[in-house]
Design a protein around this motif. Structure first.
Motif, PDB file in Angstrom:
ATOM      1  N   LEU A 115      45.763  -4.309  16.181  1.00 29.28           N
ATOM      2  CA  LEU A 115      46.171  -3.126  16.936  1.00 29.28           C
ATOM      3  C   LEU A 115      45.066  -2.084  16.950  1.00 29.28           C
ATOM      4  O   LEU A 115      44.721  -1.546  18.002  1.00 29.28           O
ATOM      5  CB  LEU A 115      47.443  -2.520  16.351  1.00 29.28           C
ATOM      6  N   PHE A 116      44.475  -1.815  15.791  1.00 29.01           N
ATOM      7  CA  PHE A 116      43.407  -0.816  15.730  1.00 29.01           C
ATOM      8  C   PHE A 116      42.165  -1.274  16.484  1.00 29.01           C
ATOM      9  O   PHE A 116      41.480  -0.464  17.111  1.00 29.01           O
ATOM     10  CB  PHE A 116      43.069  -0.471  14.289  1.00 29.01           C
ATOM     11  N   ASP A 117      41.875  -2.578  16.453  1.00 28.73           N
ATOM     12  CA  ASP A 117      40.757  -3.099  17.235  1.00 28.73           C
ATOM     13  C   ASP A 117      41.012  -2.907  18.734  1.00 28.73           C
ATOM     14  O   ASP A 117      40.116  -2.519  19.476  1.00 28.73           O
ATOM     15  CB  ASP A 117      40.517  -4.572  16.938  1.00 28.73           C
ATOM     16  N   ALA A 118      42.234  -3.183  19.174  1.00 31.08           N
ATOM     17  CA  ALA A 118      42.575  -3.024  20.585  1.00 31.08           C
ATOM     18  C   ALA A 118      42.536  -1.549  20.993  1.00 31.08           C
ATOM     19  O   ALA A 118      42.033  -1.216  22.071  1.00 31.08           O
ATOM     20  CB  ALA A 118      43.953  -3.622  20.872  1.00 31.08           C
ATOM     21  N   LEU A 119      43.058  -0.669  20.144  1.00 28.31           N
ATOM     22  CA  LEU A 119      43.016   0.768  20.453  1.00 28.31           C
ATOM     23  C   LEU A 119      41.580   1.273  20.492  1.00 28.31           C
ATOM     24  O   LEU A 119      41.223   2.083  21.358  1.00 28.31           O
ATOM     25  CB  LEU A 119      43.828   1.551  19.428  1.00 28.31           C
ATOM     26  N   THR A 120      40.746   0.805  19.583  1.00 24.52           N
ATOM     27  CA  THR A 120      39.338   1.200  19.577  1.00 24.52           C
ATOM     28  C   THR A 120      38.637   0.723  20.845  1.00 24.52           C
ATOM     29  O   THR A 120      37.877   1.464  21.467  1.00 24.52           O
ATOM     30  CB  THR A 120      38.628   0.646  18.337  1.00 24.52           C
ATOM     31  N   PHE A 121      38.907  -0.522  21.238  1.00 25.77           N
ATOM     32  CA  PHE A 121      38.326  -1.063  22.468  1.00 25.77           C
ATOM     33  C   PHE A 121      38.751  -0.228  23.678  1.00 25.77           C
ATOM     34  O   PHE A 121      37.907   0.147  24.507  1.00 25.77           O
ATOM     35  CB  PHE A 121      38.748  -2.521  22.641  1.00 25.77           C
ATOM     36  N   LEU A 122      40.031   0.086  23.778  1.00 30.09           N
ATOM     37  CA  LEU A 122      40.520   0.880  24.911  1.00 30.09           C
ATOM     38  C   LEU A 122      39.927   2.285  24.908  1.00 30.09           C
ATOM     39  O   LEU A 122      39.628   2.849  25.963  1.00 30.09           O
ATOM     40  CB  LEU A 122      42.048   0.938  24.895  1.00 30.09           C
ATOM     41  N   TRP A 123      39.738   2.853  23.723  1.00 39.84           N
ATOM     42  CA  TRP A 123      39.141   4.180  23.624  1.00 39.84           C
ATOM     43  C   TRP A 123      37.669   4.143  24.036  1.00 39.84           C
ATOM     44  O   TRP A 123      37.184   5.037  24.729  1.00 39.84           O
ATOM     45  CB  TRP A 123      39.300   4.712  22.201  1.00 39.84           C
ATOM     46  N   LEU A 124      36.960   3.072  23.633  1.00 33.65           N
ATOM     47  CA  LEU A 124      35.545   2.958  23.973  1.00 33.65           C
ATOM     48  C   LEU A 124      35.311   2.816  25.472  1.00 33.65           C
ATOM     49  O   LEU A 124      34.319   3.318  26.002  1.00 33.65           O
ATOM     50  CB  LEU A 124      34.912   1.764  23.249  1.00 33.65           C
ATOM     51  N   ILE A 125      36.202   2.132  26.161  1.00 35.66           N
ATOM     52  CA  ILE A 125      36.040   1.999  27.616  1.00 35.66           C
ATOM     53  C   ILE A 125      36.720   3.145  28.367  1.00 35.66           C
ATOM     54  O   ILE A 125      36.845   3.103  29.580  1.00 35.66           O
ATOM     55  CB  ILE A 125      36.552   0.637  28.124  1.00 35.66           C
ATOM     56  N   GLU A 126      37.167   4.146  27.601  1.00 35.58           N
ATOM     57  CA  GLU A 126      37.783   5.369  28.135  1.00 35.58           C
ATOM     58  C   GLU A 126      39.038   5.088  28.952  1.00 35.58           C
ATOM     59  O   GLU A 126      39.306   5.737  29.957  1.00 35.58           O
ATOM     60  CB  GLU A 126      36.768   6.177  28.933  1.00 35.58           C
ATOM     61  N   ALA A 127      39.828   4.120  28.479  1.00 38.92           N
ATOM     62  CA  ALA A 127      41.105   3.819  29.122  1.00 38.92           C
ATOM     63  C   ALA A 127      42.237   4.628  28.496  1.00 38.92           C
ATOM     64  O   ALA A 127      43.267   4.838  29.129  1.00 38.92           O
ATOM     65  CB  ALA A 127      41.417   2.332  29.018  1.00 38.92           C
ATOM     66  N   ILE A 128      42.042   5.085  27.244  1.00 38.04           N
ATOM     67  CA  ILE A 128      43.046   5.891  26.546  1.00 38.04           C
ATOM     68  C   ILE A 128      42.365   7.065  25.863  1.00 38.04           C
ATOM     69  O   ILE A 128      41.155   7.055  25.656  1.00 38.04           O
ATOM     70  CB  ILE A 128      43.828   5.067  25.492  1.00 38.04           C
ATOM     71  N   THR A 129      43.172   8.075  25.556  1.00 39.04           N
ATOM     72  CA  THR A 129      42.716   9.200  24.748  1.00 39.04           C
ATOM     73  C   THR A 129      43.737   9.447  23.651  1.00 39.04           C
ATOM     74  O   THR A 129      44.904   9.058  23.763  1.00 39.04           O
ATOM     75  CB  THR A 129      42.561  10.496  25.576  1.00 39.04           C
ATOM     76  N   PHE A 130      43.299  10.103  22.606  1.00 34.38           N
ATOM     77  CA  PHE A 130      44.166  10.491  21.503  1.00 34.38           C
ATOM     78  C   PHE A 130      44.286  12.007  21.498  1.00 34.38           C
ATOM     79  O   PHE A 130      43.300  12.718  21.387  1.00 34.38           O
ATOM     80  CB  PHE A 130      43.575  10.033  20.162  1.00 34.38           C
ATOM     81  N   THR A 131      45.514  12.499  21.654  1.00 29.39           N
ATOM     82  CA  THR A 131      45.765  13.929  21.591  1.00 29.39           C
ATOM     83  C   THR A 131      47.036  14.177  20.799  1.00 29.39           C
ATOM     84  O   THR A 131      48.084  13.583  21.105  1.00 29.39           O
ATOM     85  CB  THR A 131      45.960  14.547  22.993  1.00 29.39           C
ATOM     86  N   ASP A 132      46.938  15.024  19.792  1.00 28.67           N
ATOM     87  CA  ASP A 132      48.089  15.384  18.953  1.00 28.67           C
ATOM     88  C   ASP A 132      48.810  14.146  18.412  1.00 28.67           C
ATOM     89  O   ASP A 132      50.032  14.042  18.481  1.00 28.67           O
ATOM     90  CB  ASP A 132      49.089  16.255  19.729  1.00 28.67           C
ATOM     91  N   ASN A 133      48.031  13.189  17.916  1.00 32.60           N
ATOM     92  CA  ASN A 133      48.552  11.955  17.333  1.00 32.60           C
ATOM     93  C   ASN A 133      49.321  11.099  18.350  1.00 32.60           C
ATOM     94  O   ASN A 133      50.154  10.291  17.993  1.00 32.60           O
ATOM     95  CB  ASN A 133      49.418  12.229  16.100  1.00 32.60           C
ATOM     96  N   LYS A 134      49.066  11.300  19.611  1.00 29.85           N
ATOM     97  CA  LYS A 134      49.665  10.498  20.669  1.00 29.85           C
ATOM     98  C   LYS A 134      48.549   9.788  21.437  1.00 29.85           C
ATOM     99  O   LYS A 134      47.479  10.321  21.641  1.00 29.85           O
ATOM    100  CB  LYS A 134      50.456  11.378  21.659  1.00 29.85           C
ATOM    101  N   VAL A 135      48.856   8.585  21.876  1.00 27.70           N
ATOM    102  CA  VAL A 135      47.927   7.808  22.684  1.00 27.70           C
ATOM    103  C   VAL A 135      48.361   7.972  24.137  1.00 27.70           C
ATOM    104  O   VAL A 135      49.512   7.730  24.476  1.00 27.70           O
ATOM    105  CB  VAL A 135      47.936   6.324  22.271  1.00 27.70           C
ATOM    106  N   THR A 136      47.434   8.385  24.990  1.00 25.47           N
ATOM    107  CA  THR A 136      47.721   8.626  26.396  1.00 25.47           C
ATOM    108  C   THR A 136      46.787   7.783  27.255  1.00 25.47           C
ATOM    109  O   THR A 136      45.608   7.649  26.948  1.00 25.47           O
ATOM    110  CB  THR A 136      47.504  10.111  26.741  1.00 25.47           C
ATOM    111  N   LYS A 137      47.315   7.244  28.326  1.00 23.74           N
ATOM    112  CA  LYS A 137      46.528   6.436  29.256  1.00 23.74           C
ATOM    113  C   LYS A 137      45.695   7.325  30.159  1.00 23.74           C
ATOM    114  O   LYS A 137      46.199   8.315  30.704  1.00 23.74           O
ATOM    115  CB  LYS A 137      47.474   5.568  30.079  1.00 23.74           C
ATOM    116  N   CYS A 138      44.417   7.006  30.348  1.00 25.13           N
ATOM    117  CA  CYS A 138      43.522   7.792  31.200  1.00 25.13           C
ATOM    118  C   CYS A 138      43.412   7.222  32.605  1.00 25.13           C
ATOM    119  O   CYS A 138      43.245   7.957  33.561  1.00 25.13           O
ATOM    120  CB  CYS A 138      42.115   7.829  30.614  1.00 25.13           C
ATOM    121  N   ILE A 139      43.472   5.927  32.734  1.00 25.23           N
ATOM    122  CA  ILE A 139      43.227   5.266  34.022  1.00 25.23           C
ATOM    123  C   ILE A 139      44.439   5.391  34.921  1.00 25.23           C
ATOM    124  O   ILE A 139      45.536   5.213  34.551  1.00 25.23           O
ATOM    125  CB  ILE A 139      42.867   3.779  33.814  1.00 25.23           C
TER     126      ILE A 139
END
Length: 74
Positions: free
Chosen positions: A50-74
């Motif tokens: 899960l953390f690897d997938a979240l890191t991958f999505l964050w690196l390609i700027e598909a998600i952001t982390f705000t206030d301990n929530k994961v939000t989709k960017c695309i």
């Protein structure tokens, strides 16, 4: 590992988990714990994957982390 091999189960690949996470994030934001609980019901997912997938999505700027929530960017 990011690239699938012929010996790996594709349902547990980081790219597939990333797609599942983006599907969950279509309608609303979730905490990483909520995402883990949703994925754990459907697939045999470890926290490491899960953390690897979240890191991958964050690196390609598909998600952001705000206030301990994961939000989709695309």
């Amino acid at each position: 590992m990011l690239l699938p091999t012929k010996h790996q189960d594709l349902s547990n690949n980081i790219l597939v988990l990333g797609a599942d996470i983006l599907y969950f994030l279509k309608k609303e934001s979730y905490t990483p714990e909520e995402i883990f609980q949703k994925l754990k019901k459907e697939k045999n997912v470890t926290l490491e994957y899960l953390f690897d997938a979240l890191t991958f999505l964050w690196l390609i700027e598909a998600i952001t982390f705000t206030d301990n929530k994961v939000t989709k960017c695309i």
